[in-house]
Write an enzyme that holds these catalytic residues in place. Structure first.
Site, PDB file in Angstrom:
ATOM      1  N   CYS A  39      12.075   6.926  -3.264  1.00 47.86           N
ATOM      2  CA  CYS A  39      12.611   8.257  -3.116  1.00 47.86           C
ATOM      3  C   CYS A  39      13.523   8.509  -1.837  1.00 47.86           C
ATOM      4  CB  CYS A  39      11.487   9.299  -2.547  1.00 47.86           C
ATOM      5  SG  CYS A  39      11.909  10.871  -2.942  1.00 47.86           S
TER       6      CYS A  39
ATOM      7  N   HIS B  81       7.677   8.379  -6.885  1.00 48.67           N
ATOM      8  CA  HIS B  81       7.000   7.916  -5.979  1.00 48.67           C
ATOM      9  C   HIS B  81       5.999   6.796  -6.586  1.00 48.67           C
ATOM     10  CE1 HIS B  81       7.607   9.962  -2.212  1.00 48.67           C
ATOM     11  NE2 HIS B  81       8.267  10.916  -3.106  1.00 48.67           N
TER      12      HIS B  81
ATOM     13  N   GLU C 145       3.881   4.877  -5.793  1.00 45.37           N
ATOM     14  CA  GLU C 145       2.378   4.820  -4.909  1.00 45.37           C
ATOM     15  C   GLU C 145       1.671   5.672  -5.338  1.00 45.37           C
ATOM     16  OE1 GLU C 145       5.138   5.829  -3.790  1.00 45.37           O
ATOM     17  OE2 GLU C 145       4.907   7.468  -2.062  1.00 45.37           O
TER      18      GLU C 145
END
Ligand code: GLN
Length: 599
Positions: free
Chosen positions: A423, A552, A554
């Site tokens: 990001c 994102h 993750e």
């Protein structure tokens, strides 16, 4: 068998106004079918209630039961979007765009299940709902009271969640600590729920804390006893007590807790510290606590043994690798402030844990405070990053530390250190490339400098119209179209599109794209229809691993399905640190990601 309280529930569904009960029931609610496990914390906050609750929930899910977790927050904010991650932990974004507490991430990872706005509620949401309803005449002339109306809405939303997600078991985690002013109405609602649903429908689990003062060198149970007494004063008798402690719970303390809380000793159990949370489900199972819940809720006959055997075997394989010896070791730098780090970057921490486990590598994290780097020159930056096998620049907001981050990106690009930009880290990579490769020295983001000479990252009017952006953030799961024959295509298994989660406002200005592409930056993931850049890479012929994403990655890394972008980073880091890596130790697929070494 209907009990007296069950009959009460049947009545209150029909009558609404004249009765003192207020328990509107959602259509399709099946009393006796939907069960509830309620997890509450006593003594102190920060006990890891979410981790404990999701571990229990996972054990039941692995038996073939349908689980719907819900986190009930005491605060008035309508969601977690405005909360400071350094104070409250990361803002976890769900696929539907809801910005939630980091515990929802723990539930998603452990249950391997996507959650929705229905799985998260704050006091603010409950009050807003009650007040809106009152303005629309929803209470038919009654004075609106905390009890029964606010508590009634809480019960409604729990039952509604059960219906909507067709849950065998709703897992309710009450935020905060028993005795807090702000979660008291949740506890009252849950007491009422248990009364109305009848015996065998709601299982209360108290998570408590056992002190072990170093000066005494032994475990002390008094605070735990008092904490649970507090719960009992509120009319809630726990069925089980889990004891958080540094070392395994000793028998004497266990007996005391049982004695003072009316909880049979087999239902008082140790939740001591351990190296990884992922070993908790197996430990709880070994202690037989999952079977206790099945007994309390009369769920034994819903268990699917074959399903459970398979799920447990798969999980055991993961935990064995997780806790076993690792052959390799890598050092990964993350730009972020040290003090508050772990919770603020919880999902990144977990994604690296997943990938290290799958790749036979111990991942050592190094936190890089870029606010101090802003004023450093190139050689000082290089000194700070020496010895790292990979660098992550995670998401973030605001100017502070961005020049330091850009310097880190430059170092990684030039020194061929594996790089993953997330990001803001993606945007930093674009700015660095614009400045130092394309010669656009005045490049920046309008987030930090409205008047920069080359706003390569900015808020674009035409993009604002897309997806109703306005001044708001672009949030939640969206499709990313992947270009064939790129590193991205390799990472994502040649899928033409992948769905990933976003939380950003600014984007790459498309007018600069031809310049970037000419100089060798590849935008290999884009919005399916609009010129929104979502994934960038340097070809593996020039850099072993240099990727960034506007989304994102993750947030969707799961223990058994680790994030491909993190897998690529860790694999590249292993290869950098251990050039003679044995392909037998690491799946060939991941070594291939970084196989082409630059000339
Ligand atoms: N601040 C940047 C933006 O709003 C990046 C956001 C983030 O990293 N989550 O676009």
């Amino acid at each position: 068998m209907p009990t007296e309280s069950n009959n009460i529930l049947a009545e209150v569904g029909a009558k609404t106004i004249e009765t003192e009960f207020f328990s509107p029931l959602p259509d399709g609610y099946r009393r006796g079918h939907h069960k509830f496990v309620v997890v509450m914390g006593t003594v102190i906050s920060g006990l890891g209630k979410g981790i404990f609750s999701s571990s229990l929930a996972k054990l039941l899910k692995d038996k073939g039961l349908r689980i719907a977790p819900i986190k009930m927050e005491g605060y008035l904010n309508l969601d977690s979007g405005t909360l400071n991650p350094y104070r409250h932990g990361e803002v976890f974004v769900l696929d539907d765009g809801t910005e939630t507490d980091m515990d929802l991430g723990t539930y998603e990872r452990l249950l391997d299940q996507n959650l929705t706005a229905d799985n998260f509620v704050t006091s603010g949401q409950v009050y807003r709902h009650v007040l809106d309803k009152e303005r629309h005449g929803g209470y038919l002339g009654r004075d609106v009271q905390m009890i029964p109306h606010v508590t009634g809405e809480v019960k409604y939303l729990l039952r509604n969640l059960a219906v909507k997600q067709n849950a065998d078991v709703v897992f309710v985690e009450v935020g905060g600590t028993v005795g807090d002013f702000e979660n008291a109405f949740y506890l009252e609602a849950l007491r009422e729920l248990a009364f109305e649903e009848g015996a065998g429908s709601v299982c209360f689990v108290a998570l408590t804390y056992i002190l072990e003062p170093p000066t005494l060198g032994e475990q002390k149970s008094k605070a735990a006893q008092l904490g649970i007494k507090r719960l009992m004063e509120l009319g809630i008798q726990p069925h089980m007590v889990a004891c958080r402690c540094e070392n395994p719970l000793n028998e004497k303390v266990r007996e005391k807790i049982a004695m003072f809380t009316n909880v049979p000793i087999r239902r008082v159990f140790s939740m001591h510290d351990r190296a990884s949370i992922y070993s908790i489900p197996e430990d709880i199972h070994l202690g037989g606590q999952d079977l206790e819940i099945l007994s309390i809720l009369d769920l034994h006959n819903r268990v699917k043994p074959a399903y459970e055997d398979k799920a447990r075997k798969t999980w055991h394989g993961f935990v064995t690798r997780l806790t076993g010896e690792r052959k390799y070791e890598v050092n990964i730098g993350i730009t972020g402030k040290y003090a508050a780090l772990r919770d603020a970057y919880a999902s990144i921490d977990k994604a690296l844990e997943h990938c290290g486990t799958h790749l036979n590598a111990t991942v050592r994290l190094h936190w890089l405070d870029t606010t101090e780097m802003d004023s450093l020159d190139g050689s000082a930056i290089a000194g700070g990053l020496e010895g790292l096998d990979g660098v992550i620049v995670p998401g973030g907001f605001g100017l502070r530390g961005t020049e330091g981050k850009i310097a880190c990106v430059r170092y990684c690009r030039e020194q061929l250190v594996p790089y993953l930009g997330i990001c803001l880290g993606f945007q930093m990579a674009v700015i660095e490339f614009a400045r130092n490769v394309c010669g656009l020295s005045g490049s920046g983001s309008t987030e930090f400098n409205e008047k920069c000479e080359h706003p390569v990252i900015s808020l674009l009017p035409e993009q604002k119209e897309i997806e109703g952006l306005g001044g708001n953030m672009r949030l939640g799961g969206k499709d990313v179209q992947i270009h064939p024959d790129t590193l991205a295509a390799f990472l994502f298994d040649n899928k033409p599109t992948v769905r990933r989660r976003f939380r950003h406002r600014y984007e790459v200005d498309p007018q600069y794209i031809p310049v970037f592409e000419k100089k060798g930056l590849v935008f290999s993931g884009r919005h399916p229809e609009h010129p929104i850049m979502q994934f960038l890479e340097l070809p593996t012929a020039v850099h072993p691993y240099f990727v960034g994403s506007q989304f994102h990655p993750e947030l969707t890394s799961r223990p058994l399905h680790p994030s491909p972008m993190f897998m690529g980073l860790v694999a590249a880091a292993v290869r950098r640190r251990h050039p003679q890596v044995n392909p037998a130790d690491i799946s060939k697929r991941w070594l291939a990601a970084t196989a082409k070494q630059p000339a």
